[in-house]
Design a protein around this motif. Structure first.
Motif, short mmCIF file in Angstrom:
data_model
loop_
_atom_site.label_atom_id
_atom_site.label_comp_id
_atom_site.label_asym_id
_atom_site.label_seq_id
_atom_site.Cartn_x
_atom_site.Cartn_y
_atom_site.Cartn_z
N UNK A 71 25.99 26.72 50.53
CA UNK A 71 27.31 26.45 49.85
C UNK A 71 27.68 27.72 49.07
N UNK A 72 28.51 27.80 48.78
CA UNK A 72 28.23 28.99 48.40
C UNK A 72 29.78 28.65 46.90
N UNK A 73 29.83 28.18 45.83
CA UNK A 73 30.78 27.89 45.39
C UNK A 73 30.71 29.10 43.94
N UNK A 74 32.53 29.11 43.42
CA UNK A 74 33.27 30.63 43.68
C UNK A 74 33.53 29.71 42.29
N UNK A 75 33.03 30.88 40.92
CA UNK A 75 34.22 30.84 39.59
C UNK A 75 34.70 31.75 39.56
N UNK A 76 36.03 31.73 39.66
CA UNK A 76 36.28 32.99 38.99
C UNK A 76 36.50 33.80 37.52
N UNK A 77 36.36 34.61 37.28
CA UNK A 77 35.88 34.72 35.73
C UNK A 77 37.36 35.96 35.28
N UNK A 78 37.30 36.12 34.37
CA UNK A 78 37.87 37.49 33.59
C UNK A 78 40.58 37.15 33.62
N UNK A 79 40.53 38.00 33.95
CA UNK A 79 42.35 37.94 33.58
C UNK A 79 42.81 37.67 35.26
N UNK A 80 42.31 38.65 35.68
CA UNK A 80 42.94 38.92 37.82
C UNK A 80 43.80 38.39 38.15
N UNK A 81 44.08 38.47 38.65
CA UNK A 81 44.79 37.27 39.25
C UNK A 81 44.20 36.21 40.02
N UNK A 82 44.75 35.29 40.25
CA UNK A 82 43.55 33.81 40.99
C UNK A 82 43.87 34.94 42.39
N UNK A 83 45.27 34.83 42.82
CA UNK A 83 45.65 34.65 44.26
C UNK A 83 44.62 36.06 45.14
N UNK A 84 44.94 37.61 44.28
CA UNK A 84 44.47 38.32 44.72
C UNK A 84 42.78 38.74 44.85
#
Lengths: 224, 841
Positions: B212-225
């Motif tokens: 499994x690869x868990x991913x955390x979004x960093x930064x300000x870019x839109x989550x949906x993008x």
């Protein structure tokens, strides 16, 4: 001037075990404004049934009862309740105060239902007039029989009804209290120009009224 | 009615209530208990769902999860994701942990998470000592085990354990993991560093390996993008499954849904039984107010207005009780939190929900109105003219066509409300139908008792005569006793029968059918050695060994299998992930063919599939339908040639899908084996693991004892909660006796005057109880036998037996409690004071 009350050929029948029993037969009489009437007769003659009909608490089997030109026998329960609420006061032999209401609350009940302003102060005024100013917050169980009947009369006259129907109002009282209650009732009727129909076995009390109707076996045997 | 009038009547209602609440105490108690249960269920369910929703990222372990199943991910694609987010890679696998002491070594089947230094991306791992989690990736061959392994294997910090044939140092213990959404909630678990994974010889099937690869979004870019980017990156990699936070904890959510649905039905049962008591107590209350109501009528208050006052009183009671019950339910949350935080690592907090409070109030309102309509309508029977005669007749429930239609309409709303909120509305509807059938049956049982006893007073002792007279009198509490206690007993007995049958069947399966051990991950080249070792250990051991391979259903008849089944269906697991499939030459003894024919050996190059008949039914699949399976990345189309009856309960080797061996035997595979020893003591798990380090052992008895332990706890909780219906029934009976108080007192006075002893009066109460209770036992046993037999045989598909011991426990327990309550309630009427009664005071 029209009559306050007019009974015309009133009959009341009950059916018990498929047998029809005639309680009242062809009763006809009028009651004028400010008139006091006693209804006398033997037990079971139909006296109480008569005032139940006049109070709109029973329906006639046939005939008509008019209260100020309105025919009671053709009204529904709500319309009769409305007339009783505003124009008819009833006094019972057994007082029938609401046990968990204080004297003041018993009297103010009808005032509140009729949306009187300051019903409590008006009730206090009436109780005060009936000598019960020290009993406002007592419950019926804390009052003597005479006091209970005074509260019951106070409740019945609170709305200044045009007619008071009293069923043996002193029947459960001793002679001293009978005297007090009758004085109170008749003084009030005189002061307020009300009418009274009173069922009684007490001849002394009956003699205080202007007219006496005697009923025998459901028929008016005397009306004078 | 005008607002002014309503305000006036509300004041009257309030005043009457404050002065007479003691007379309707049983209404208050039964309402409070039943609404409290409903509130507790809603509050806890809500708190859990809030926790799951708020922590959905924690439960998933990231903003997104890339699941590669049993294959390592495509590093080039993962690197692209790492360019705009943080990635934590982990591998989960199952294997054995063994101690390495000189003697009495122990083993444990464990699910291990090999994590990197970024773990966890969300949430918190609760472990000790400080720094041990960080050290997993700094010091090679270190491991942190859960508290259960630590205790069972009698470990100490810095002890050495064996994982497969490698030694690991235990550097800490772990209590709670954050990302439990899809994994080991009940089993033992451990953490190790990702690097150490390379030291182990993990086989893909027996180890249930999962990358499994868990991913955390960093930064300000839109989550949906970012989600779109990731979907694009992996769009051509068919091995990948992308999971989102909202899909996390599906299993836990389903458990919560099912459990809360069951509890909701228990609570509504309690409410409906309470309704019987409410109707009875209210009728008695109105009877006591008979003359006051007549006075109100005599001064011109009509029936509708008086009824309004009584409805308002009920409304006021309900309003305050709903608030109190809902408020009290918050006190339960910390208790539940303690158990849940230990077991699931979830921390729940109570939060106010206007919707839940409204549901509690609405349910209470519906029950109150349904049961009080015939009671409050009895006010119409009171006549002001009674005041002249001083004669008041006892009121009876008043049913009119209009009121019956209204009651049925409100009842329908109540049922729809519960069915609508339920995840299994069909079962809710069946439950309600059964409940009302039982209610009606118990009513007719009570009428039958009265009818049979009415004309049979001769040749009885005086106490029996009094008892029979009490039962047959017009104001008898027999119908209320039989209905309220009968329903509670039926529910309790049904659950007791289901619980005991279920436990017995599981316990029975250990010696009779189930093997002693499951062996996972036997490699192709180890098969013969494995059989030899087992035979040397116990020549009489029964060995079943089958090949396994991992296969995923990619298409059914050329289209997405998800179009065939919803994810709430029992058989959804078949397509949720890759499944283990096997092949055999002959029809398995315990898997009879229901439809189709066994392998067509004339077509060895064609993939043929034998399918579990229940799975086929749930998917709507028939003989001749085509399945596209992905095996080792290759898509192969096969045809369903037969449907088998698979019984998973016997714990032998069972597969939803079997393949024809002529086609499958050349696919690279491992073996799965079950062993039933004659001489189980000869088998030493640690010695075995020395020879077969990559094989995992599951001892069935350990596994079953864990399952039965969990089931025991669930059934105890369920039985305790269900006992509430009996408690409500007892309150209803007690209130019915109190309602009779004045009659009882008069009756006992007469008995006293006639010279009866207290003993004779008490004996009459006992006889009265025994007559009613015997009928209750008889009919509730019949109903509970039917219900539990249906559940055990049709839902669980197990054998049902009448459990006499359980039956005795329940009836003796409930019987003695009810008898004690009846005698205690009657005691205060046993010594009436003569004077006040004679004077009619």
């Amino acid at each position: 001037m029209s009559k306050l009350l007019k009974l015309s050929n009133v009959n009341l029948n009950y059916t018990i075990d498929s047998k029809s029993i005639n309680i009242l037969k062809n009763i006809s009489f009028d009651v004028d404004y400010k008139e006091t009437i006693s209804v006398v007769g033997e037990s079971g003659s139909g006296k109480t049934s008569l005032i139940m009909l006049i109070g709109g608490l029973e329906k006639v089997s046939s005939g008509n009862i008019f209260f100020r030109d309105s025919e009671l026998s053709k009204m529904n329960e709500d319309e009769i309740s409305e007339i009783r609420r505003k124009n008819i006061g009833i006094v019972f032999q057994s007082f029938y105060l609401i046990p968990n209401y204080t004297a003041l609350e018993n009297v103010s009940l009808s005032l509140e239902i009729n949306k009187f302003d300051n019903p409590k102060s008006k009730a206090k005024e009436i109780l005060d007039r009936f000598g019960l100013s020290n009993r406002f917050n007592n419950f019926p169980s804390q009052l003597s029989g005479g006091e209970q009947q005074r509260v019951a009369i106070a409740r019945s006259v609170a709305m200044k009804p045009e007619i008071i129907l009293a069923d043996e109002p002193t029947g459960n009282l001793d002679s001293e209290n009978t005297h007090k209650i009758s004085n109170l009732l008749f003084n009030y009727i005189e002061d307020e120009n009300a009418s009274l129909i009173m069922v009684t076995h007490d001849n002394n009390l009956a003699n205080l009224t202007k007219r006496k109707i005697t009923i025998k076996d459901g028929v008016i045997s005397e009306n004078k | 009615m005008k607002i002014n009038d309503l305000s006036l009547y509300s004041r009257y209602a309030f005043r009457d209530l404050t002065r007479s609440y003691s007379k309707i105490l049983s209404i208050i108690i039964t309402l409070l208990i039943s609404l409290f249960i409903l509130s507790a269920i809603l509050t806890i369910e809500d708190s859990l769902e809030n926790e799951l929703n708020e922590n959905s990222k924690v439960l998933l372990g990231g903003d997104l999860e890339i699941d590669y199943n049993n294959k390592e991910g495509d590093r080039s694609l993962i690197n692209q994701v790492e360019s705009f987010s943080t990635v934590s890679q982990m591998v989960e696998f199952s294997t054995m942990i063994s101690t390495t002491k000189n003697k009495n070594n122990k083993t444990s089947f464990t699910r291990i998470k090999a994590v990197d230094q970024n773990y966890p991306l969300y949430g918190e791992v609760i472990y000790e000592p400080i720094g041990s989690l960080e050290n997993l990736n700094k010091i090679d061959n270190t491991i942190i085990v859960n508290e259960n392994i630590f205790k069972n294997l009698e470990l100490k910090i810095n002890d050495i354990v064996k994982v497969q044939n490698k030694e690991f140092k235990v550097i800490g213990t772990v209590k709670v993991l954050p990302d439990i959404g899809g994994a080991f909630v009940f089993g033992d678990f451990a953490l190790t560093g990702k690097k150490t994974l390379d030291n182990l010889e993990l086989n893909t099937l027996g180890s249930f390996l999962n990358y499994e690869y868990k991913i955390r979004f960093d930064g300000d870019e839109n989550k949906d993008n970012k989600i779109n980017k990731i979907v694009n990156i992996f769009k051509n990699d068919s091995k990948v499954k992308i999971r989102y936070p909202e899909n996390s904890a599906g299993g836990i959510k389903r458990i919560i849904d099912n459990f809360s649905q069951f509890l909701s039905l228990v609570s509504i049962s309690a409410m409906l039984i309470a309704g019987i008591g409410i109707a009875n107590t209210l009728l008695s209350f109105i009877n006591q107010k008979n003359s006051s109501i007549a006075v109100q009528k005599s001064i011109g208050i009509n029936s509708v207005n008086i009824k309004t006052i009584y409805y308002l009183q009920l409304f006021i009671i309900l309003f305050f009780i709903s608030l109190i019950a809902y408020g009290l339910s918050f006190l339960l949350v910390p208790i539940v939190d303690k158990y849940i935080s230990d077991g699931f690592g979830l921390n729940i907090e109570a939060s106010f929900s206007l919707t839940n409070l409204s549901i509690v109030f609405l349910v209470g309102l519906l029950v109150i109105i349904i049961f009080s309509i015939p009671t409050v309508n009895s006010i119409d029977q009171i006549k002001a003219s009674s005041l002249f005669r001083n004669v008041f007749q006892s009121l009876q429930f008043k049913y009119s066509k209009k009121s019956i239609i209204l009651s049925l309409f409100l009842l329908a709303i109540l049922i729809i409300l519960f069915a609508y909120r339920s995840s299994l509305p069909y079962y809710s509807l069946i439950y309600f139908a059964s409940f009302f059938v039982c209610l009606a049956m118990f009513f007719y049982v009570s009428r039958l008792i009265i009818l049979l006893l009415r004309n049979n007073l001769t040749n009885l002792g005086i106490s029996s005569k009094i008892a029979v007279k009490n039962i047959t009198q017009s104001k008898s509490i027999t119908p209320i006793t039989v209905m309220s206690l009968g329903l509670g007993m039926t529910l309790l007995l049904t659950l007791a029968f289901v619980g005991s049958n279920f436990k017995r069947e599981i316990a029975k399966s250990i010696p009779d059918i189930a093997p002693d051990y499951f062996f996972l991950g036997i490699q192709n080249n180890q098969k013969d050695l494995f059989q030899k070792v087992i035979n040397e250990t116990d020549e009489d051991a029964v060995i079943e060994i089958v090949p396994i391979v991992s296969a995923g259903i990619v298409k059914i008849n050329g289209i997405d299998p998800n179009t065939y089944i919803s994810n709430s269906n029992d058989s959804y697991w078949v397509i949720m992930n890759d499944r283990r499939v096997s092949w055999v030459d002959t029809i398995p003894k315990d898997n009879p063919i229901l439809e189709g024919s066994w392998w067509d050996t004339s077509q060895p190059n064609k993939l043929q599939i034998s399918l579990d008949s229940k799975v086929a039914k749930d998917f709507g699949v028939n003989i001749g339908d085509k399945f596209t399976l992905r095996i080792y990345g290759r898509e192969i189309e096969g045809e369903v040639v037969n449907l088998r009856l698979v019984n998973y309960q016997d714990l032998s080797i069972n597969f939803a899908m079997l393949l024809n061996p002529q086609f499958a035997k050349n696919i690279p595979h491992e073996y799965l084996s079950t062993i039933k020893f004659k001489k189980a003591d000869n088998f030493n798990e640690v010695n075995f693991l020395d020879q077969f380090p990559s094989v995992s052992i599951i001892k069935i008895s350990d596994y079953l004892s864990k399952v039965t332990d969990v089931l025991n706890k669930v059934f105890i909780a369920v039985s305790i909660i269900s006992a509430v219906t009996v408690i409500i029934g007892l309150v209803v009976i007690s209130s019915a006796i109190i309602v009779q108080g004045k009659i009882k007192t008069f009756q006992n006075l007469i008995f006293k005057i006639l010279g009866f002893s207290k003993k004779e009066i008490i004996i009459s109460s006992i006889i009265e109880f025994i007559i009613s209770f015997l009928s209750i036992i008889l009919f509730s046993t019949v109903f509970s036998v039917i219900a539990s037999k249906f559940i055990i045989e049709n839902i669980f598909q197990l054998n049902w037996l009448f459990e006499f011991e359980i039956f005795l426990y329940v009836i003796i327990g409930v019987g003695l409690t009810t008898l004690a309550l009846i005698i205690l309630t009657n005691l205060k009427y046993l010594s009436p004071k003569v004077y006040p009664l004679v004077r009619n005071e």
